[in-house]
Structures are given as C-alpha cells and as structure tokens.
Design a protein around this motif. Sequence first.
Motif, PDB file in Angstrom:
ATOM      1  N   ALA A  29      79.870 -47.259  48.141  1.00 14.96           N
ATOM      2  CA  ALA A  29      79.419 -46.526  49.209  1.00 14.96           C
ATOM      3  C   ALA A  29      79.254 -47.275  50.398  1.00 14.96           C
ATOM      4  O   ALA A  29      78.314 -48.253  50.104  1.00 14.96           O
ATOM      5  N   PRO A  30      79.491 -46.907  51.573  1.00 18.68           N
ATOM      6  CA  PRO A  30      79.412 -48.013  52.667  1.00 18.68           C
ATOM      7  C   PRO A  30      78.059 -48.109  53.110  1.00 18.68           C
ATOM      8  O   PRO A  30      77.092 -46.883  53.106  1.00 18.68           O
ATOM      9  N   ALA A  31      77.457 -49.445  53.730  1.00  8.78           N
ATOM     10  CA  ALA A  31      76.214 -49.266  54.471  1.00  8.78           C
ATOM     11  C   ALA A  31      76.268 -48.511  55.584  1.00  8.78           C
ATOM     12  O   ALA A  31      75.252 -48.148  55.841  1.00  8.78           O
ATOM     13  N   ARG A  32      77.339 -48.421  56.345  1.00  7.92           N
ATOM     14  CA  ARG A  32      77.286 -47.536  57.407  1.00  7.92           C
ATOM     15  C   ARG A  32      78.392 -46.367  57.290  1.00  7.92           C
ATOM     16  O   ARG A  32      79.303 -46.424  56.489  1.00  7.92           O
ATOM     17  N   GLN A  33      78.457 -45.372  57.952  1.00 13.15           N
ATOM     18  CA  GLN A  33      79.354 -44.193  57.864  1.00 13.15           C
ATOM     19  C   GLN A  33      80.843 -44.692  58.252  1.00 13.15           C
ATOM     20  O   GLN A  33      81.066 -45.501  59.148  1.00 13.15           O
ATOM     21  N   HIS A  34      81.806 -44.010  57.570  1.00 10.59           N
ATOM     22  CA  HIS A  34      83.208 -44.149  58.071  1.00 10.59           C
ATOM     23  C   HIS A  34      83.435 -43.294  59.377  1.00 10.59           C
ATOM     24  O   HIS A  34      84.233 -43.485  60.145  1.00 10.59           O
ATOM     25  N   PHE A  35      82.872 -42.042  59.502  1.00 10.33           N
ATOM     26  CA  PHE A  35      82.961 -41.291  60.680  1.00 10.33           C
ATOM     27  C   PHE A  35      81.669 -41.425  61.444  1.00 10.33           C
ATOM     28  O   PHE A  35      80.501 -41.780  61.097  1.00 10.33           O
ATOM     29  N   ALA A  36      81.741 -40.295  62.621  1.00  6.50           N
ATOM     30  CA  ALA A  36      80.512 -40.532  63.471  1.00  6.50           C
ATOM     31  C   ALA A  36      79.494 -39.762  62.828  1.00  6.50           C
ATOM     32  O   ALA A  36      79.691 -38.991  62.018  1.00  6.50           O
ATOM     33  N   PRO A  37      78.215 -40.115  63.110  1.00 10.65           N
ATOM     34  CA  PRO A  37      77.091 -38.989  62.624  1.00 10.65           C
ATOM     35  C   PRO A  37      77.031 -38.033  63.411  1.00 10.65           C
ATOM     36  O   PRO A  37      77.818 -37.591  64.358  1.00 10.65           O
ATOM     37  N   PRO A  38      76.366 -37.140  62.795  1.00  9.35           N
ATOM     38  CA  PRO A  38      76.234 -35.586  63.426  1.00  9.35           C
ATOM     39  C   PRO A  38      75.482 -35.980  64.747  1.00  9.35           C
ATOM     40  O   PRO A  38      74.518 -36.751  64.907  1.00  9.35           O
ATOM     41  N   THR A  39      75.794 -35.104  65.944  1.00  6.57           N
ATOM     42  CA  THR A  39      75.312 -35.219  67.261  1.00  6.57           C
ATOM     43  C   THR A  39      74.560 -34.011  67.665  1.00  6.57           C
ATOM     44  O   THR A  39      74.234 -34.237  68.863  1.00  6.57           O
ATOM     45  N   LEU A  40      74.449 -32.993  66.860  1.00  7.39           N
ATOM     46  CA  LEU A  40      73.331 -31.987  67.107  1.00  7.39           C
ATOM     47  C   LEU A  40      72.248 -31.989  66.115  1.00  7.39           C
ATOM     48  O   LEU A  40      72.548 -32.258  65.159  1.00  7.39           O
ATOM     49  N   GLU A  41      71.240 -31.377  66.850  1.00  7.94           N
ATOM     50  CA  GLU A  41      70.025 -30.779  65.777  1.00  7.94           C
ATOM     51  C   GLU A  41      69.534 -29.635  66.350  1.00  7.94           C
ATOM     52  O   GLU A  41      69.722 -29.097  67.444  1.00  7.94           O
ATOM     53  N   THR A  42      69.048 -28.951  65.481  1.00  6.16           N
ATOM     54  CA  THR A  42      68.416 -27.611  65.378  1.00  6.16           C
ATOM     55  C   THR A  42      67.030 -27.341  64.700  1.00  6.16           C
ATOM     56  O   THR A  42      67.168 -28.019  63.554  1.00  6.16           O
ATOM     57  N   VAL A  43      66.424 -26.757  65.085  1.00  7.64           N
ATOM     58  CA  VAL A  43      65.104 -26.154  64.483  1.00  7.64           C
ATOM     59  C   VAL A  43      65.508 -24.923  63.618  1.00  7.64           C
ATOM     60  O   VAL A  43      65.856 -24.049  64.238  1.00  7.64           O
ATOM     61  N   VAL A  44      65.238 -24.907  62.218  1.00  2.00           N
ATOM     62  CA  VAL A  44      65.213 -23.895  61.417  1.00  2.00           C
ATOM     63  C   VAL A  44      64.075 -23.277  60.896  1.00  2.00           C
ATOM     64  O   VAL A  44      63.389 -23.830  60.378  1.00  2.00           O
ATOM     65  N   SER A  45      63.798 -21.934  61.146  1.00  5.41           N
ATOM     66  CA  SER A  45      62.693 -21.431  60.495  1.00  5.41           C
ATOM     67  C   SER A  45      63.078 -20.021  59.723  1.00  5.41           C
ATOM     68  O   SER A  45      64.107 -19.394  59.860  1.00  5.41           O
ATOM     69  N   PRO A  46      61.993 -19.650  58.834  1.00  6.53           N
ATOM     70  CA  PRO A  46      62.441 -18.662  57.930  1.00  6.53           C
ATOM     71  C   PRO A  46      62.193 -17.080  58.778  1.00  6.53           C
ATOM     72  O   PRO A  46      61.096 -17.279  59.650  1.00  6.53           O
ATOM     73  N   ALA A  47      62.869 -16.444  58.716  1.00  8.55           N
ATOM     74  CA  ALA A  47      62.681 -15.060  59.231  1.00  8.55           C
ATOM     75  C   ALA A  47      61.468 -14.468  58.796  1.00  8.55           C
ATOM     76  O   ALA A  47      60.566 -13.688  59.502  1.00  8.55           O
ATOM     77  N   ARG A  48      60.854 -14.618  57.463  1.00  4.73           N
ATOM     78  CA  ARG A  48      59.638 -14.084  56.947  1.00  4.73           C
ATOM     79  C   ARG A  48      58.720 -15.245  56.782  1.00  4.73           C
ATOM     80  O   ARG A  48      59.031 -16.342  55.958  1.00  4.73           O
ATOM     81  N   PRO A  49      57.711 -15.324  57.331  1.00  6.08           N
ATOM     82  CA  PRO A  49      56.767 -16.534  57.226  1.00  6.08           C
ATOM     83  C   PRO A  49      56.569 -17.110  55.993  1.00  6.08           C
ATOM     84  O   PRO A  49      56.256 -18.228  55.690  1.00  6.08           O
ATOM     85  N   ALA A  50      56.581 -15.888  55.024  1.00  9.45           N
ATOM     86  CA  ALA A  50      56.131 -16.400  53.654  1.00  9.45           C
ATOM     87  C   ALA A  50      56.957 -17.099  52.881  1.00  9.45           C
ATOM     88  O   ALA A  50      56.914 -17.461  51.909  1.00  9.45           O
ATOM     89  N   ASP A  51      58.294 -17.157  53.418  1.00 10.27           N
ATOM     90  CA  ASP A  51      59.647 -18.029  52.833  1.00 10.27           C
ATOM     91  C   ASP A  51      59.446 -19.556  53.293  1.00 10.27           C
ATOM     92  O   ASP A  51      60.441 -20.053  52.978  1.00 10.27           O
ATOM     93  N   LYS A  52      58.543 -19.921  53.819  1.00 10.00           N
ATOM     94  CA  LYS A  52      58.596 -21.217  54.482  1.00 10.00           C
ATOM     95  C   LYS A  52      58.543 -22.316  53.266  1.00 10.00           C
ATOM     96  O   LYS A  52      59.532 -23.077  53.551  1.00 10.00           O
ATOM     97  N   ARG A  53      58.012 -22.019  52.272  1.00 10.85           N
ATOM     98  CA  ARG A  53      58.171 -23.205  51.001  1.00 10.85           C
ATOM     99  C   ARG A  53      59.535 -22.958  50.253  1.00 10.85           C
ATOM    100  O   ARG A  53      60.163 -23.868  50.174  1.00 10.85           O
TER     101      ARG A  53
END
Length: 679
Positions: free
Chosen positions: A354-378
């Motif tokens: 397993a390489p110390a660094r990646q063979h391909f480019a790392p992800p270049t996007l990020e997004t915040v994900v939230s539960p549709a129902r607050p009770a599902d947070k855990r």
Amino acid sequence: MHTLNLGILAHVDAGKTSLTERLLYTAGVIDEIGSVDDGSTRTDSLALERQRGITIKSAVVSFTLGDVAVNLIDTPGHPDFIAEVERVLNVLDGAVLVVSAVEGVQAQTRVLMRTLQRLRIPTLIFVNKLDRRGAQDERILRGIAEKLTPAAVAMGAVRGLGTRSPRFTPYGATDVAFTDRLAELLAEHDEALLAAYVEDTPALSYRRLRGELAAQTGRALVHPVFFGSAITGAGLAALSAGITELLPAAEGDAEGPAAGTVFKVERGPAGEKIAYVRMFSGAVRTRELLPFRRPGAARHDAGKVTAISVFDQGSAPRRPSVTAGQIGKLRGLGEIRIGDTVGVSETVPETQRAPARQHFAPPTLETVVSPARPADKRALHLALNRLAEQDPLIGLRQDEIRGEISVSLYGEVQKEVIQATLAQEFGVDVVFRESTTLCVERPLSSGAAFEIIDKDPNPFLATVGLRVDPAPVGAGSDFRLEVELGSMPYSFIKAVEETVRQTLRQGLYGWQVEDCTVTMTHSGYWARQSHAHGVFDKSMSSTSGDFRHLTPLVLMSALRQAGTQVYEPLHRFRLEIPADTLGPLSPVLARLHAVVRAPETRGTACLLEGEIPAARVHELGRRLPGLTRGEGVVECVFDRYQPVRGAIPTRPRTDRDPLHRKEYLLQVVRRVAGRRDDA
C-alpha cells in the motif's frame, strides 16, 4: 496450475464489465452472458450498480484459461470511483486496459495508462466495440501511440468494422509487416536482439520474437494491442491466448512466511468485517493469530482468523487456508483496514505494498451531509464510518464546533451514490449542501518550534520540538525522528506522530497541509511518580494526553514560522463542440479562467483542450448544453494544483484553533500549578 491476478480497467462505458462477462462465458463459469443495461452482470452485484448500469465497487471473480487460474478484478470506470481502482493496483500481476473503438482514447484512459506504466504493471490493450457503427482501427492505433504509449503493437488484423459480425485475425510468422514491426519494437530494449535484427541473421526466428514479446510485456516495456467485441465475442479467443501467453503469473513462495495486502473491506450479513487479501508469500490458516500492520506504522496489530474463503472457478468456497498468489476473504479481523499488510510486510514486493501516497489524485470536492430527520444524527455518523471503512478516501471530517459532518468527493455522481446507499442499506435519508472545492496548503519554507517541560507557558508534562520542511510536490506528508527512539516510551512518540498527522489536516488557512516533512527535534517526559503512600499522582507523571495536547500548539507555531501557500486543484479538459459555437463559448471559457490551447477543427466539429480551475468545472458543465445546442461533450480530469491567485480562500476550522488558545493555556497552567501546590 499457475495463478494470475488480472485487473480490467477502462474509461466509463468502454465495455469493461461486458468484457468480464464474455471472459466468464468463454471459460464456462456462466451459462448466459449478463447485460449491463439489464443489470444482470455477475460482477455488478450491488442494487445501485444494477440500477445505474455502472460499476461502483471492485469485484473479484475467478475462472480458468488452460493451465492458468485467473482472479479477475473488475474495477469502476467512472472517475468518481477511482478510489476503487487505486486499491486494486497494489495486488495485480497484469492488466487489460479497454479502449472503445468508437470513442477512442479518453481522459480516464490516459490517467489509467500513466499509472499502470509508472507502477510497471504488465498491460495488454483491448480495443472493444468493433461491432459499433463508427468503429475504427487505424485511428485508434494512432491515438494509442500518441496518447498512451508508442511501445504498442497490433496483434492482428480487423475485418467487418461497424457490422454485427466483425472479425479479428491474429498475425503469424508469415505476416512480414508484423514481424518487422515486432522486431523493431523489441530491439529497442534488447541489444542482442538489435544486433540480430541489424544483421538479419537466421537467429531472429519468429519463436524468439514471441518469447521476447512475452518477456518485455512482462516487464511492462511493450503493450500488445488486441481488437474485438465483448458483445459478439469477436477477438476474445486471441485476447484469452494473449492473457495466458504474455502476462506473467503470480510469484511467491507458498512455503515462506505469510505476507499479503488487504485491498477491499466489506461487511457480511451479520455486520462482520470481511477483508479481501492478496497473498504474496506463505499461507494464512483458519484459527491462527494473524498480525497485520498499517502503512508506516512501527507496530503490528493482530486478530484471530475465524473463516477463509478462496476465489475459485466463479465462486468463493470456504477453505482451511489461502496461499501465495491467491485472493481470499478473511473473517474475524475486526480492526483490519484497507491498505494493511498481513503477516510479514517486508515480504510483500515494494511496488505492491500500500503506497505512502496515492496513485491517483485525491478528491477535490467536499460537501456537508446532514440527516433529513434530526433523530438520525447518530445513525448517520455510524453509517458514514461504515462507508469510510470500504472507501477511506471518503475522508470524513467532523466539525465539533458546528456539529456537522463533511465528506470528500470526486464528483456529483459519487454524492448521489452515497445518498442512495445511506437510504437503502442504512435507512438514513440525508441532504447535501452544495459541493465546495478542496484546496491544499504547502509550506513556503522551514519553520521550527519547541516547548520544554515545566517551563511557562507550557502547561503540559511533555517536551516537544518539531521542525517543518517543504517536500517535493506529490510527496505527501512524512514524520521523522531526530531524537533517540528510546528517549521516552514509544506510546508518547506514537502520540506525537498521530497528532501531527491529525493536525496537518487543518493548516494556517484551514486546508490539509501536503508535501512536507515534520521532524521531531526535542523530546522529554516525567516518569511515573507516586507519593510515599504509593498512590499514583497524575500531576507529577507524563501521559500520552500531555503529548497529544502539546503537539498541535508546537506544530502550528512551526507552520506559522514557515508560512504556507494555498493551492487550488486544476483540471485538464477536452471539449468537442460544433465549430460554429466556438465564438459564443470562448468568452465564457475566459470568464471561467480556463486556459485554452489552439482549437483543432475536424469537419463541422471543433476540439478544444486546456486547463480550468476545479471550482469552475461544474459551471462549465451546466452552461455547455445551452451554448452548444446540446451537442457539446466535455471530459475533465484532475491535472495538478496551482497557487491561488487573488484573495486566499479559508476553510472554517472544525476544532479549537491552536493558534488562538492563549487564555485556555493560561487557565490550564494555573490549574496544574494549583494541583502541585495542593500536593
């Protein structure tokens, strides 16, 4: 019987999964060829894969070709799931790179070929879809030579292009043009062969050429090109013969020490972890205690193997052991992760660890994900951690201040797949915010800082000194020691290293710090102490917590002294548009900060290539249909990072910024001093 671990790689829709089905059918593993469109293929077993008609997860299936047992690994072609290909590369003996005879060499094809060549993985090229209207052979061969590798040689002639019954006829000893091309290509890498070629001696027989072709293909110096159709079966016999003749079988001493690499992890019906392991040496047996180690770690973990399944002729039956060259599924190793080496990691070939660094480019996007129902947070947090086990590059980021979770992405399709997976497999409905671009920080120069134990304002019972130095682009981050390994307990050094890596996730501007070396220059601790009555006194004894709290303060001070530059991801793009739409499109590309090379006109079509900031790719895709009457096609692939021009973008921190904790530190100092006075 020999074993060959074979990867099938391609740009999306080149016919990679259909080729896998045809190979399984030819080998007698399946009685009927599945269809990607119908969702009936053997390797696309996930419900989402069947629904979407694309490969999302790598899959292993086995079959026999003559005296070779082939473990075939089907990989995703869509660039959003390149992480699956990333892990598979470490376990391959050879690969087949699939190219469409209609679309030709595409963006992802070039990315894959460059990586295969860099890792020196023996590779055959299969030009698929000869039965499709618009299929070509000479143009594709020129594209392969120009965009993939000049060391390619066509292994046969094509007839019936674009018809329902295309044919591929392998060349033989009597095809003079082929033998001349083969001799010329092979002689470039072999002086004895070159001398025989120049002298035109009888020693340069066709048998010798074929033997040298196999040898040089095995060393990834040349790349034979086959043509065919996975749908009709044309050319599959020649490709199958090429796989067994030209690709090297797995090597490894079955009697040696056990050594292998984990390239996939999934969960079984009862939630148990199942690790896919390629064995390079020795054997792993049921009920034995198996050591495993993460890349870069100095110590092993261990777990008891409770069950083993080995891939064999289309299935994976239970076996008492898995041996060198084979791929098996191990159960019982609850703490194992993708990239871990099992057994004696030094026995795994350097190119296949397993390489110390990646063979391909790392992800270049990020997004915040939230539960549709607050009770599902855990439940959401647990589900995302399960997904991160299967795909470490998801890169979960917990915002303790705002109570939010962010995930790293390669593209919008991956976001849709994560959303559907969370709903179908975990029963958690989620919503995503708009994706944002991920930048990185790199040190501008060297910087150093240290804190000495029991000297203000250091409130912790630890001495830590760190130096940050720039490293070459693409080197990732590395941790080194300039202190004696035995200068303090290993657990304290490990605490510093782990905290350094965690702290580098958020640099001076909040971005991941890349391409740097962090060296520990000072160390010190107080040994375990107790009062006369024998009660342990924590206020007088160093703990790992002291080092975990102090390290971020020292590292950020060193980074501040070094300074960092923020870099944004840059994509290389290829646009095919109607020639008469170039005028309206050009100013839009300029406003998107795209750098365009000279356009190339092909009849009524125009080809544009250039570079564009990743942050602008989505807008380009959104506006392209309206500007080109719906006829424009764009391909984008990560190329490199470039320094941000203008205002420097910052990323909100997810923790308490170490550079702004002065008051907190003073409070801790007073608290520690008070404990010592009480003692």
